[in-house]
Design an enzyme around this catalytic site. Structure first.
Site, PDB file in Angstrom:
ATOM      1  N   SER A   1       0.811  -1.107  -0.200  1.00  0.00           N
ATOM      2  CA  SER A   1       0.148   0.111  -0.235  1.00  0.00           C
ATOM      3  C   SER A   1       0.518   1.325   0.109  1.00  0.00           C
ATOM      4  O   SER A   1       1.589   1.535  -0.638  1.00  0.00           O
ATOM      5  CB  SER A   1      -0.941  -0.028   1.053  1.00  0.00           C
ATOM      6  OG  SER A   1      -1.910   0.941   1.057  1.00  0.00           O
TER       7      SER A   1
ATOM      8  N   GLU B   1      -9.473  -3.800  -7.023  1.00  0.00           N
ATOM      9  CA  GLU B   1      -8.983  -2.503  -6.276  1.00  0.00           C
ATOM     10  C   GLU B   1      -9.132  -1.227  -7.083  1.00  0.00           C
ATOM     11  O   GLU B   1      -8.982  -1.148  -8.354  1.00  0.00           O
ATOM     12  CB  GLU B   1      -7.483  -2.669  -6.101  1.00  0.00           C
ATOM     13  CG  GLU B   1      -7.335  -3.745  -4.950  1.00  0.00           C
ATOM     14  CD  GLU B   1      -5.937  -3.757  -4.401  1.00  0.00           C
ATOM     15  OE1 GLU B   1      -5.718  -2.729  -3.799  1.00  0.00           O
ATOM     16  OE2 GLU B   1      -5.373  -4.726  -4.447  1.00  0.00           O
TER      17      GLU B   1
ATOM     18  N   HIS C   1      -7.466  -5.321  -0.791  1.00  0.00           N
ATOM     19  CA  HIS C   1      -6.121  -4.491  -0.798  1.00  0.00           C
ATOM     20  C   HIS C   1      -5.350  -5.130   0.312  1.00  0.00           C
ATOM     21  O   HIS C   1      -5.850  -5.564   1.287  1.00  0.00           O
ATOM     22  CB  HIS C   1      -6.698  -3.110  -0.337  1.00  0.00           C
ATOM     23  CG  HIS C   1      -5.430  -2.212  -0.121  1.00  0.00           C
ATOM     24  ND1 HIS C   1      -5.049  -1.715  -1.238  1.00  0.00           N
ATOM     25  CD2 HIS C   1      -4.974  -1.678   0.855  1.00  0.00           C
ATOM     26  CE1 HIS C   1      -3.914  -0.703  -0.714  1.00  0.00           C
ATOM     27  NE2 HIS C   1      -3.962  -0.872   0.576  1.00  0.00           N
TER      28      HIS C   1
END
Length: 354
Positions: A176, A273, A303
């Site tokens: 991320s 996503e 995610h």
């Protein structure tokens, strides 16, 4: 329920077919569907609530305290390391080698998560790569700007070099927002003339702070975690912190940077996503820069689904892919780097003693 996800298709980009590949993996388990449903019901509304009241990020301390009590796999060791303004954890799974090391940069939108929240994922990274991992507890917004975070990541990279791991045996992994920092770190190393790492792995990496591409994404309403609103809230927060620290000028995200000279890249992304279009564009730009790149699209995964590797079969399969990628990009071993370093130290002591 199938325990192993196999790639359904493989396609290679046209303009630079030698540099980039795209692989799609099917969803094969009910557990993956249950995880997606749970996040869509609980996680996504919570992030939308945060977009109205960013101060709610302080509640992440509850999550960290809970994660601090989760057991690690048998044989995993954890040691604290000091990196100047921040600390880190040196994590070893059972049966690791010393022929390389991983620098791990955790996600959390630059504002939440910690060593504790990611300890199990980092331990899994150590297990699949068969290498020790340095998990950096970099400072976050609003205490520092992104440059401050990057400085802490650089300190972690230099610590590994000082420990005797040559750059070509250091792999950088980030999830991320940590994926954003992984690319930013590699670019900073290149621009400062420092040796580049062996590879970069991004798990659902954030690659573009701008929200234009996300807003136009066909996945904008399908994503199980993020909305355009929550992405815009993060963009505004970063701009506000920059203003508070008197940072002028527009930020350049990794997707818009000069990508030439980066090491091989693996990007893993869930199919729905909101960040997927950024990843697909990044792969095209990496290919144009002649950077060997693989994009893995995991159907129906959420995610950073890799964090559920102990429960979701596809997540475990994705982690094995990470392990294979990291090890395949290490140079042929001539004995472990740590063994070589210790031998040199012994020789120096012997020479000094006459």
């Amino acid at each position: 329920m199938t325990s192993t996800a196999r790639p359904a298709s493989r396609a290679v980009t046209g303009a630079a077919s030698h540099a980039a590949s795209r692989i799609k993996f099917p969803r094969t388990s009910r557990r993956a569907a249950a995880l997606a449903g749970g996040l869509r019901t609980v996680g996504k509304p919570a992030l939308n609530a945060w977009s109205y009241a960013p101060g709610l990020s302080r509640l992440s301390g509850i999550m960290d305290r809970t994660a601090d009590h989760l057991a690690l796999p048998t044989g995993t060791s954890v040691a604290t390391v000091q990196l100047g303004p921040c600390d880190a954890e040196w994590i070893r799974a059972a049966r690791t080698r010393d022929d390389g090391a991983v620098l791990y940069l955790h996600g959390g939108a630059f504002i939440v998560c910690s060593l504790a929240s990611h300890r199990r994922l980092v331990a899994a990274t150590s297990r699949v790569t068969r290498q020790p991992v340095l998990n950096v507890n970099f400072r976050m917004l609003p205490e520092v700007t992104l440059e401050g975070m990057l400085g802490d990541c650089l300190a972690g990279y230099r610590w590994l070099l000082d420990e005797g791991y040559p750059a070509e045996r250091i792999s950088v992994v980030g999830d991320s927002a940590g994926g954003f920092l992984a690319f930013a770190l590699a670019l900073a190393l290149r621009d400062e003339g420092l040796p580049r790492p062996a590879s970069i792995t991004g798990m659902s990496p954030l690659l573009d702070l701008d929200t234009e591409r996300k807003a136009a994404s066909p996945h904008r309403d399908k994503c199980d975690v993020f909305s355009v609103r929550s992405c815009r809230a993060l963009q505004r927060l970063i701009a506000q912190v920059d203003a508070d620290h008197e940072i002028d000028g527009d930020r350049v995200s990794p997707i818009d940077a000069d990508l030439r000279g980066l090491p091989p890249v693996l990007i893993q992304m869930g199919s729905r996503e909101i960040l997927r279009p950024d990843a697909e564009e990044m792969v095209d730009r990496l290919a144009a820069a002649s950077v060997p790149t693989t994009l893995q699209i995991w159907t129906g995964q959420v995610h950073v689904f890799q964090a559920a590797a102990s429960w979701v079969p596809e997540a475990a399969a994705a982690m094995r892919e990470v392990g294979r990628f990291v090890r395949s990009n290490l140079p042929a071993a001539q004995g472990s780097s740590r063994t070589a370093r210790d031998s040199s130290a012994r020789a120096a002591r012997s020479a000094a003693g006459g």
